[in-house]
Design a protein around this motif. Structure first.
Motif, mmCIF file in Angstrom:
data_model
loop_
_atom_site.group_PDB
_atom_site.id
_atom_site.type_symbol
_atom_site.label_atom_id
_atom_site.label_comp_id
_atom_site.label_asym_id
_atom_site.label_seq_id
_atom_site.Cartn_x
_atom_site.Cartn_y
_atom_site.Cartn_z
ATOM 1 N N SER A 192 0.814 -1.216 0.000
ATOM 2 C CA SER A 192 0.000 0.000 0.000
ATOM 3 C C SER A 192 0.846 1.264 0.000
ATOM 4 C CB SER A 192 -0.952 0.009 1.203
ATOM 5 O OG SER A 192 -0.226 0.121 2.401
ATOM 6 N N PRO A 196 4.808 1.324 -3.960
ATOM 7 C CA PRO A 196 4.518 2.538 -4.733
ATOM 8 C C PRO A 196 5.650 3.566 -4.693
ATOM 9 C CG PRO A 196 2.556 1.885 -3.509
ATOM 10 C CD PRO A 196 3.661 0.941 -3.093
ATOM 11 N N VAL A 256 4.790 -7.327 -7.907
ATOM 12 C CA VAL A 256 4.484 -6.344 -8.958
ATOM 13 C C VAL A 256 5.264 -6.675 -10.232
ATOM 14 C CG1 VAL A 256 4.698 -3.921 -9.619
ATOM 15 C CG2 VAL A 256 3.874 -4.524 -7.338
ATOM 16 N N VAL A 259 3.616 -9.266 -12.365
ATOM 17 C CA VAL A 259 2.543 -8.749 -13.225
ATOM 18 C C VAL A 259 3.139 -7.952 -14.386
ATOM 19 C CG1 VAL A 259 0.393 -7.446 -13.303
ATOM 20 C CG2 VAL A 259 1.028 -8.647 -11.204
ATOM 21 N N LEU A 263 2.472 -8.438 -18.347
ATOM 22 C CA LEU A 263 2.067 -7.321 -19.214
ATOM 23 C C LEU A 263 3.024 -7.204 -20.409
ATOM 24 C CD1 LEU A 263 1.200 -4.701 -16.439
ATOM 25 C CD2 LEU A 263 -0.418 -5.509 -18.182
ATOM 26 N N GLY A 282 -6.308 -5.126 -12.628
ATOM 27 C CA GLY A 282 -5.907 -3.929 -11.905
ATOM 28 C C GLY A 282 -7.075 -2.971 -11.716
ATOM 29 N N ALA A 285 -9.169 -3.877 -8.659
ATOM 30 C CA ALA A 285 -8.614 -3.429 -7.377
ATOM 31 C C ALA A 285 -8.749 -1.922 -7.235
ATOM 32 C CB ALA A 285 -7.144 -3.834 -7.264
ATOM 33 N N LEU B 198 1.647 1.204 -17.363
ATOM 34 C CA LEU B 198 2.056 -0.172 -17.067
ATOM 35 C C LEU B 198 2.339 -0.350 -15.580
ATOM 36 C CD1 LEU B 198 4.392 -0.890 -20.111
ATOM 37 C CD2 LEU B 198 2.370 -2.228 -19.480
ATOM 38 N N LEU B 199 3.032 0.606 -14.979
ATOM 39 C CA LEU B 199 3.362 0.507 -13.555
ATOM 40 C C LEU B 199 2.089 0.543 -12.704
ATOM 41 C CD1 LEU B 199 6.477 2.880 -13.402
ATOM 42 C CD2 LEU B 199 6.464 0.383 -13.534
ATOM 43 N N GLY B 201 -0.920 -0.342 -13.638
ATOM 44 C CA GLY B 201 -1.660 -1.589 -13.839
ATOM 45 C C GLY B 201 -1.021 -2.740 -13.084
ATOM 46 N N ALA B 202 0.304 -2.793 -13.062
ATOM 47 C CA ALA B 202 0.990 -3.886 -12.370
ATOM 48 C C ALA B 202 0.811 -3.780 -10.862
ATOM 49 C CB ALA B 202 2.476 -3.887 -12.733
ATOM 50 N N LEU B 203 0.886 -2.554 -10.336
ATOM 51 C CA LEU B 203 0.703 -2.364 -8.889
ATOM 52 C C LEU B 203 -0.721 -2.751 -8.475
ATOM 53 C CD1 LEU B 203 1.580 -1.313 -6.111
ATOM 54 C CD2 LEU B 203 1.094 1.016 -6.912
ATOM 55 N N ALA B 204 -1.696 -2.246 -9.212
ATOM 56 C CA ALA B 204 -3.088 -2.574 -8.881
ATOM 57 C C ALA B 204 -3.349 -4.070 -9.076
ATOM 58 C CB ALA B 204 -4.042 -1.739 -9.738
ATOM 59 N N GLY B 205 -2.758 -4.648 -10.118
ATOM 60 C CA GLY B 205 -2.947 -6.078 -10.362
ATOM 61 C C GLY B 205 -2.346 -6.935 -9.259
ATOM 62 N N ALA B 206 -1.172 -6.557 -8.766
ATOM 63 C CA ALA B 206 -0.543 -7.322 -7.685
ATOM 64 C C ALA B 206 -1.399 -7.269 -6.421
ATOM 65 C CB ALA B 206 0.864 -6.779 -7.409
ATOM 66 N N VAL B 207 -2.002 -6.116 -6.163
ATOM 67 C CA VAL B 207 -2.873 -6.001 -4.984
ATOM 68 C C VAL B 207 -4.123 -6.859 -5.172
ATOM 69 C CG1 VAL B 207 -4.355 -4.413 -3.695
ATOM 70 C CG2 VAL B 207 -2.011 -3.755 -4.293
ATOM 71 N N GLN B 208 -4.663 -6.853 -6.387
ATOM 72 C CA GLN B 208 -5.844 -7.662 -6.662
ATOM 73 C C GLN B 208 -5.575 -9.138 -6.359
ATOM 74 O OE1 GLN B 208 -8.814 -6.835 -7.200
ATOM 75 N NE2 GLN B 208 -9.798 -8.687 -7.971
ATOM 76 N N PHE B 224 -0.172 4.988 -2.976
ATOM 77 C CA PHE B 224 -0.900 3.932 -3.678
ATOM 78 C C PHE B 224 -2.035 4.516 -4.517
ATOM 79 C CE2 PHE B 224 -4.339 0.887 -4.097
ATOM 80 C CZ PHE B 224 -3.675 -0.231 -4.570
ATOM 81 N N GLY B 227 -0.483 6.259 -7.393
ATOM 82 C CA GLY B 227 0.241 5.345 -8.267
ATOM 83 C C GLY B 227 -0.644 4.389 -9.042
ATOM 84 N N THR B 228 -1.909 4.286 -8.672
ATOM 85 C CA THR B 228 -2.816 3.389 -9.392
ATOM 86 C C THR B 228 -3.955 4.129 -10.095
ATOM 87 O OG1 THR B 228 -4.155 3.059 -7.391
ATOM 88 C CG2 THR B 228 -2.411 1.439 -7.820
ATOM 89 N N ALA B 231 -4.898 3.174 -13.495
ATOM 90 C CA ALA B 231 -5.336 1.778 -13.622
ATOM 91 C C ALA B 231 -6.859 1.689 -13.590
ATOM 92 C CB ALA B 231 -4.735 0.917 -12.513
#
Lengths: 345, 345
Positions: A192, A196, A256, A259, A263, A282, A285, B198-199, B201-208, B224, B227-228, B231
């Protein structure tokens, strides 16, 4: 601890507080506590910061020991690496009644230090979630932490201190208290907040090294401006945060990067369906950041006997994304108002 | 083309315009052009969007050909993959006087398509930089692009069209026109927009995918949330953008991953000095996002003869992070007001 209600407004039980380390976060804690009517002192190792605090009408003695003596609660808000030593000094200058907490961005290390110092019964690891562009007391404001999610780490031996502190930050800051074990906090904080920061730093760093740096800055769209905002913070503070949580932060970064690999593979393959599906994960989330709804509940536990049930309740609540908005001890019982996500994904 | 000044206000030379593809960006272009007094038509392949446009008082004929016939300028604002085909249809339905442009987030592919179709003299690849959370005509607003950095790609054969369009977007949108070659634009856009997507999407995807997803969302700090943010956009639109620029986007991603590797190495080694130095590199770039100052200058070129000097000036200006705020043709000369970063890093 809220020990009564007058005209519908909670009465704050703690009367006196001290803040050690009056930078952006500590200064904001101090200003809000003072605005809520507490007798508050501040201390900072930097004499210029103490002078500035004086000018703002804050009681800021020259020594840490003077600042914390006789206080009901002390907030440790200095840099992460300094916390174990500061904790020992503050503990030695306060009595057993005094609750200690910190606001650092990682919790396992300071919790272990407190246990090793025999302070587990009155030190409650804490972490209010607040974005911070600036730094220092001059950037502090009493509203910085209003309504923040505020992690507090309950333990069996520290339950009484946890309750007093939970009540205080709910009443004074309108906090949503998120109870988590210290190690679980650190895993959550990695994703969280710490990862980031790494992504923002890497993006900004790559641009700094680019031959077309000036043109990239000229075309900085919202995605770039948003994605690099925290890269503008003090490098020393960010480095402290990352090093204090490097295990969970590196693990979160690997998640991360996994993912990112998928991608990049989908892009190389020109696989529109796979790329869209990844981006949609993404989006799910992201949509949940603002879209979550909560269901409230009330829970009651005996105030003085075994705390196992209370501890289990609190940790499960936090791990499930829930939080507390009330903590009250009355007639031999502790009463919580808790909130759980109504439709976890 | 601004051909005169009345009472200090520029007179917009173009009288009629059409927007093909009235989603968020196209709809916002249309609303601003209409507010500036141009006679504007809109067309969208979606009948419901055309109906909604009608309800807003916008002239929205049933066919693309009716919408663009006889117009001075046409903005192509549909999805990236549709642009080559749409360009051919629009070119066939407009006369040689009509300037064509697009607003897509990558430029090399559409520029090549235009050249292949023999439209290099009147198609000017364009890209206004605008953050976009929402989508669709219902989210469009006339102020979305006000004051935006707006890339236009000049070429020797398309210089007259470039000047007309530069004048139009400066006068109507208050744009800062950034002149870049199409391939250079795509390298710059990769770092300023596509890699940030891309960053995010990857951050949000990892959290998902995280077992502690709900707790991560509960503690989502500013880093966070920022940074998302992108996304949350439509996955199809982001996928189109990334696939249309996959070479430069993958190269930009590798540059970011190289910095991430260094950050992770410094963390693993517990090397505070190295970690701080890396973060400080990023802070330098980040500080320059808002901290840049510009020095203005005036440049004049003959309007009708050889354009080599003018083209070289424009491309160098854009590559150096500069932009135009005036483009005027008068008395056989074209006059630019340009701005260059005063202290490039």
């Amino acid at each position: 601890m809220t020990d009564g209600v007058t005209d519908g407004r909670p009465v704050v039980a703690e009367r006196t507080a001290a803040v050690v380390g009056t930078g952006l976060i500590g200064g904001s804690v101090l200003l809000r506590l003072r605005a809520a009517g507490l007798d508050v002192t501040g201390w900072d190792p930097d004499p210029a910061t103490r002078d500035y605090a004086h000018e703002q009408g804050v009681a800021a003695p020259d020594t840490l020991e003077e600042a914390v003596a006789g206080r009901d609660v002390v907030f440790l808000c200095g840099p992460l690496p300094s916390l174990p030593e500061t904790l020992a000094r503050v503990a030695g200058a306060t009595d057993e009644h005094c609750v200690l907490t910190d606001v650092g961005s990682t919790k396992a290390a300071v919790a272990a230090a407190a246990t090793a110092q025999g302070l587990g019964h009155r030190f409650v690891p804490g972490h209010p979630m607040a974005g911070a562009d600036g730094a220092g007391l001059t950037a502090a404001t009493p509203v910085l932490l209003d309504g923040a999610a505020w992690v507090l780490c309950p333990t069996g031996s520290g339950m009484a201190a946890f309750r007093r502190l939970a009540a205080l930050v709910i009443d004074v800051f309108g906090a949503r208290v998120v109870p988590l074990s210290a190690p679980e906090h650190d895993v959550v904080a990695a994703l969280s907040s710490h990862v980031p920061h790494l992504l923002a730093g890497a993006l900004a760093g790559a641009v700094q090294r680019s031959a077309l740096r000036e043109a990239v800055l000229a075309l900085a769209a919202g995605s770039f401006t948003d994605g690099t905002r925290v890269a503008g913070g003090p490098p020393e503070r960010t480095a402290n945060m990352l090093l204090a949580n490097r295990g969970p932060a590196l693990a979160g970064l690997e998640a991360v990067r996994a993912v990112l690999d998928e991608l990049a593979d989908a892009m190389r393959a020109g696989d529109r369906a796979a790329l869209t599906a990844l981006l949609d994960e993404g989006r799910t989330a992201r949509a949940a950041v603002r879209g979550r709804t909560f269901a409230a509940h009330r829970r009651e536990f005996p105030a003085v006997v075994d705390h196992a049930g209370e501890l289990a309740y609190l940790r499960e609540l936090g791990a499930a994304g829930g939080h507390l908005t009330q903590c009250r001890v009355e007639a031999g019982a502790v009463v919580y108002t808790g909130h759980l996500p109504a439709s976890p994904g």
